[in-house]
Enzyme design. Structure first.
Site, short mmCIF file in Angstrom:
data_model
loop_
_atom_site.label_atom_id
_atom_site.label_comp_id
_atom_site.label_asym_id
_atom_site.label_seq_id
_atom_site.Cartn_x
_atom_site.Cartn_y
_atom_site.Cartn_z
N ASP A 186 50.35 37.00 -14.00
CA ASP A 186 49.99 35.53 -14.07
C ASP A 186 50.65 34.68 -14.96
O ASP A 186 50.49 35.10 -16.46
CB ASP A 186 48.68 35.50 -14.21
CG ASP A 186 47.73 36.19 -13.01
OD1 ASP A 186 48.30 36.21 -12.15
OD2 ASP A 186 46.69 36.66 -13.52
N ASP A 190 39.15 34.09 -2.39
CA ASP A 190 38.61 34.30 -3.72
C ASP A 190 36.99 34.02 -3.73
O ASP A 190 36.46 33.17 -3.43
CB ASP A 190 39.11 32.99 -4.58
CG ASP A 190 40.55 33.26 -4.85
OD1 ASP A 190 41.08 34.20 -4.31
OD2 ASP A 190 41.28 32.34 -5.41
#
EC number: 5.3.1.16
Length: 239
Positions: free
Chosen positions: A133, A12
């Site tokens: 998500d 990330d």
């Protein structure tokens, strides 16, 4: 598929560094590495067959911001790289494929602009992963800050008949918390869809990975693992 191949290590990116968020909250950031390329090479050396790269800055701003970093990662390894974060236009997606990314994860665009999304799927067949998500049982978009009215399955069903690679299901409430993955939600999605489901969020131990690995016959393709690796809970070199 071996257990090691099942794990998709995550990188990330925020401000060019390797970080992890806690439950998707951008004000709860921990920096793990200054050099993402070194991290990618480490994952390859440990035997990973693919890595998952997310541009957190891009997810918030609506367009990839760590483009040069991602390009450097792709050039430094020989394994598959899937990328997500801020891909909200055809041109943004095309630019990522041009630097050698193998698969892209698209969430917000699939919700907000279906015409553009369908054009991408048509031109890049079996290269698109639909990002789902989930936050409190509903699909969240725009870096997880906006909730929609769709359940994960309702959203996925809209695209299950297209030439996509599969779906990435992230339980945002568990992401970065290492409290265990949402096994029930992942299995429910996988067994009700034609395409593969990649699990994400909550993995805190090798046992968590094994529990998801047992769902592969239902259509679970792999699991994205980040913080558990960075915190030493899962040691790739020992697998």
């Amino acid at each position: 598929m071996s257990l090691k191949e099942f794990i998709i290590p995550a990188i990330d990116l925020k401000d060019g560094k390797v970080v992890r968020l806690y439950k998707g909250e951008f004000d709860k950031v921990k920096v793990y590495k200054d050099n993402p390329v070194d991290m990618a090479k480490y994952f390859q050396d440990c035997g990973a067959v693919h890595i998952h790269v997310v541009d957190l800055d891009g997810a918030l701003e609506g367009k990839p911001k760590n483009y040069k970093v991602v390009e450097s990662i792709v050039k430094s390894v020989d394994i598959l790289v899937e990328f997500g974060g801020g891909l909200r236009s055809y041109e943004a997606v095309k630019s990522m494929f041009e630097i050698g990314v193998d698969r892209v994860v698209i969430g917000s665009l699939a919700y907000e602009n279906q015409e553009e999304f369908l054009r991408i799927v048509e031109d890049f067949k079996n290269k698109v992963i639909v990002g789902i998500d989930a936050k409190d049982g509903k699909v969240a978009i725009k870096g997880w800050v906006e909730k929609t009215d769709y359940t994960p399955l309702e959203f996925a069903k809209k695209y299950d008949d297209l030439d996509i690679f599969g779906f990435l299901y992230t339980d945002v409430n568990r992401d970065g918390a290492m409290v265990g993955p949402n096994l029930e939600g992942t299995k429910y999605l996988a067994e009700n869809l034609k395409h593969f489901v990649i699990a994400s969020g909550g993995v805190g131990s090798l046992q968590d990975v094994i529990n998801l690995y047992k769902l592969k016959d239902y259509g679970v393709f792999g699991v994205v693992v980040g913080k558990a690796i960075y915190e030493g809970k899962i040691k790739l070199e020992e697998l």
